[in-house]
Write a protein that holds these residues in place. Sequence first.
Motif, PDB file in Angstrom:
ATOM      1  N   MET A 255       0.741  -1.237  -0.018  1.00 31.45           N
ATOM      2  CA  MET A 255      -0.097  -0.081   0.060  1.00 31.45           C
ATOM      3  C   MET A 255       0.733   1.375  -0.065  1.00 31.45           C
ATOM      4  O   MET A 255       2.169   1.273   0.589  1.00 31.45           O
ATOM      5  CB  MET A 255      -0.869   0.125   1.101  1.00 31.45           C
ATOM      6  CG  MET A 255      -1.718   1.337   1.363  1.00 31.45           C
ATOM      7  SD  MET A 255      -2.894   1.168   2.811  1.00 31.45           S
ATOM      8  CE  MET A 255      -4.226   0.678   2.245  1.00 31.45           C
ATOM      9  N   GLU A 263      -4.149   8.227  -4.044  1.00 32.18           N
ATOM     10  CA  GLU A 263      -5.439   7.845  -3.403  1.00 32.18           C
ATOM     11  C   GLU A 263      -6.235   6.912  -4.231  1.00 32.18           C
ATOM     12  O   GLU A 263      -6.996   5.926  -3.615  1.00 32.18           O
ATOM     13  CB  GLU A 263      -6.672   9.057  -3.568  1.00 32.18           C
ATOM     14  CG  GLU A 263      -5.964  10.275  -2.615  1.00 32.18           C
ATOM     15  CD  GLU A 263      -4.982  11.065  -3.299  1.00 32.18           C
ATOM     16  OE1 GLU A 263      -4.416  10.729  -4.351  1.00 32.18           O
ATOM     17  OE2 GLU A 263      -4.859  12.123  -2.596  1.00 32.18           O
ATOM     18  N   THR A 264      -5.887   6.537  -5.541  1.00 34.40           N
ATOM     19  CA  THR A 264      -6.386   5.394  -6.273  1.00 34.40           C
ATOM     20  C   THR A 264      -5.422   4.123  -6.472  1.00 34.40           C
ATOM     21  O   THR A 264      -5.877   3.327  -7.349  1.00 34.40           O
ATOM     22  CB  THR A 264      -6.843   5.709  -7.599  1.00 34.40           C
ATOM     23  OG1 THR A 264      -6.007   6.414  -8.453  1.00 34.40           O
ATOM     24  CG2 THR A 264      -7.763   7.111  -7.388  1.00 34.40           C
ATOM     25  N   GLY A 266      -4.481   1.983  -4.028  1.00 31.22           N
ATOM     26  CA  GLY A 266      -5.125   0.687  -3.408  1.00 31.22           C
ATOM     27  C   GLY A 266      -4.183  -0.140  -2.846  1.00 31.22           C
ATOM     28  O   GLY A 266      -2.901   0.154  -2.644  1.00 31.22           O
ATOM     29  N   ARG A 268      -2.022  -3.243  -3.481  1.00 31.95           N
ATOM     30  CA  ARG A 268      -1.631  -4.053  -4.791  1.00 31.95           C
ATOM     31  C   ARG A 268      -1.154  -5.554  -4.247  1.00 31.95           C
ATOM     32  O   ARG A 268      -0.428  -5.895  -3.231  1.00 31.95           O
ATOM     33  CB  ARG A 268      -0.497  -3.488  -5.440  1.00 31.95           C
ATOM     34  CG  ARG A 268      -0.863  -2.160  -5.996  1.00 31.95           C
ATOM     35  CD  ARG A 268       0.116  -1.532  -6.844  1.00 31.95           C
ATOM     36  NE  ARG A 268      -0.469  -0.501  -7.534  1.00 31.95           N
ATOM     37  CZ  ARG A 268       0.184   0.130  -8.623  1.00 31.95           C
ATOM     38  NH1 ARG A 268       1.405  -0.301  -9.132  1.00 31.95           N
ATOM     39  NH2 ARG A 268      -0.375   1.095  -9.373  1.00 31.95           N
ATOM     40  N   HIS A 279      -5.555  -5.688  -7.706  1.00 31.96           N
ATOM     41  CA  HIS A 279      -5.409  -4.769  -6.560  1.00 31.96           C
ATOM     42  C   HIS A 279      -6.842  -4.609  -5.970  1.00 31.96           C
ATOM     43  O   HIS A 279      -7.844  -4.597  -6.520  1.00 31.96           O
ATOM     44  CB  HIS A 279      -4.776  -3.324  -6.966  1.00 31.96           C
ATOM     45  CG  HIS A 279      -5.682  -2.415  -7.916  1.00 31.96           C
ATOM     46  ND1 HIS A 279      -5.655  -2.779  -9.175  1.00 31.96           N
ATOM     47  CD2 HIS A 279      -6.460  -1.406  -7.531  1.00 31.96           C
ATOM     48  CE1 HIS A 279      -6.424  -1.914  -9.786  1.00 31.96           C
ATOM     49  NE2 HIS A 279      -7.046  -0.930  -8.598  1.00 31.96           N
ATOM     50  N   LEU A 281      -9.211  -1.681  -3.951  1.00 28.56           N
ATOM     51  CA  LEU A 281      -9.514  -0.386  -3.900  1.00 28.56           C
ATOM     52  C   LEU A 281     -10.523   0.288  -3.181  1.00 28.56           C
ATOM     53  O   LEU A 281     -11.720  -0.223  -3.540  1.00 28.56           O
ATOM     54  CB  LEU A 281      -9.248   0.348  -5.474  1.00 28.56           C
ATOM     55  CG  LEU A 281      -9.364   1.902  -5.588  1.00 28.56           C
ATOM     56  CD1 LEU A 281      -8.258   2.549  -4.823  1.00 28.56           C
ATOM     57  CD2 LEU A 281      -9.692   2.236  -7.048  1.00 28.56           C
ATOM     58  N   ASN A 283     -11.474   4.113  -2.646  1.00 32.53           N
ATOM     59  CA  ASN A 283     -10.720   5.450  -2.728  1.00 32.53           C
ATOM     60  C   ASN A 283     -10.442   6.205  -1.530  1.00 32.53           C
ATOM     61  O   ASN A 283     -11.324   6.156  -0.393  1.00 32.53           O
ATOM     62  CB  ASN A 283     -11.885   6.311  -3.522  1.00 32.53           C
ATOM     63  CG  ASN A 283     -12.051   6.115  -4.925  1.00 32.53           C
ATOM     64  OD1 ASN A 283     -10.973   5.494  -5.625  1.00 32.53           O
ATOM     65  ND2 ASN A 283     -12.817   6.441  -5.667  1.00 32.53           N
TER      66      ASN A 283
END
Length: 531
Positions: A255, A263-264, A266, A268, A279, A281, A283
Amino acid sequence: MGWRCERRGPGILPVEGERHRPRRGFRAWRRWTSPPQPGQRGVGVGGCRALRPVQGAGRAGSFRGAPPSPRLPGGGAAVGRVLLPSLSLLLACRTPAGVPEVQLEVTLSARVPTTATVRWSGLREVDEATLSVTVSDGESWEQDITRGDATLWALPPDEEVTLVVTARSGGDSFTSEPVVVATRGPGGLLHTLEATGDTDRAFDGDLVVTTTVVSPPAAVVIDGRGRYRWWAESEGVEQLSRARLSRDGQHILAMSVNLAGNETAGIRRFSLDGSLDDHVLVNGMHHDFVELADGTLAAIVYSYKDIGHGMLMLGDRIVEVAPDGTETVIWDVWDWIDSEESDEGLIGNNWSHANALDFDEATQQYTVSLLGLRALARIDRATGELVWLMGTSQSDFAWPDGETTILERSHQFEYVDGGLLAFENGVASDRSSRAVEIAFDPDERLVEEAWSYTPDPTLYNCCLGDVERLPSGDTVVDFSTNGTIIQVDPGGTEVWRLSGEVGTAFGYMQRIAPPGGPAAPEPAAGRMLGR
């Protein structure tokens, strides 16, 4: 020119684009010239591995390495001078009819050449099979491979690894020829590291999963000698703060921190071969996450509040994502802490600035660090209620003099017997960060300092930072943005240090067992600390 059986010491199997496959009666002959390379295969079979012409090898019994003892169909040993290449091949490598051959195939990952996929075949029925692993640096272990394949990962880099499979069926044992693969490190991809002190004592002999935060942002596994045992660059992300080995041991999860543009990103999910699988996610995810026993992921997520005049203030929530993708908000700081509380030293509108998250499976409670409030909050998962708050004017705990600021801007932490061990960043004007152990009684609600460590000369971390108490009693302190991890004994004496070149920064840490070792124990969960 004569012919002789070429074993090459322990049996290094070169590949260079070729495969070594057995034929009926005697093994296929190939002229191999180098060990398997990433993405290529090496195959070893019972009996003689490879034969090649050798100058001056025309005398009987001329073998390199340990000579085989082939048997003729009548049971006698094959002896005599080597007169013809074809006869020499037949005598040296013939397998008795009806005897199964255990074949071993090894493939190194092209992305992370310290990860190898191992497969074996040759028996239709098997009771059990064991993979023996010997590394040229002295490490060795055995593991089960009855199902026919296994993934070896976090192997020592730049070493030769010898692999042998022994299969048992109906009371008989069948052993493959050894296959040797040559691992490699990341080259110039990652920062250079230097380990000093007692490298065998580092992490109590375990490995650590962490990140190189920047340049490049990557999830990594490091050993006590300062070697990268595994790595995966996280492309498209500015900084990485946390990496963890998944509960099933099949992935590394990573992360990013809270900078704009991340922010997007997420969480992984990387396979052990270094490839990006997918990933998860929500937001606004940032800084830290945990994985629960059932595979649910819980993360710190921004929580926005309109404070008027077109301005949004950032708070934080804990959000769970179940394996089926269902999202659940467990807790929101705005519901439990007075919004007048804040750390005036922080710039901007990031009010609570949550930065670290832990979970105790036994009590089903979360603990989150709120740097912006100079506080820690313990939260019940089932009800979402605040169990206790340590810090702010609403604190459930205080020093004997009544002061309720317990930690001066902390990051990661863990519970220890009778208290809490935390990385305390401190204020910028002091230019000094430290590890500190706070003893407290949940009933009395008083705290006291039980132990601390500050390096000399001092190191200051404006961001991140982590600490762990090892089973041996030593403490590991991660001075993240200084590119330094230090291990000290209970008396505060340094016993080991890991230093990165200029520009190195480490993320949060997770200790794991080395390949073939028992699982590293989870840090103490502090079960006595709930109400």
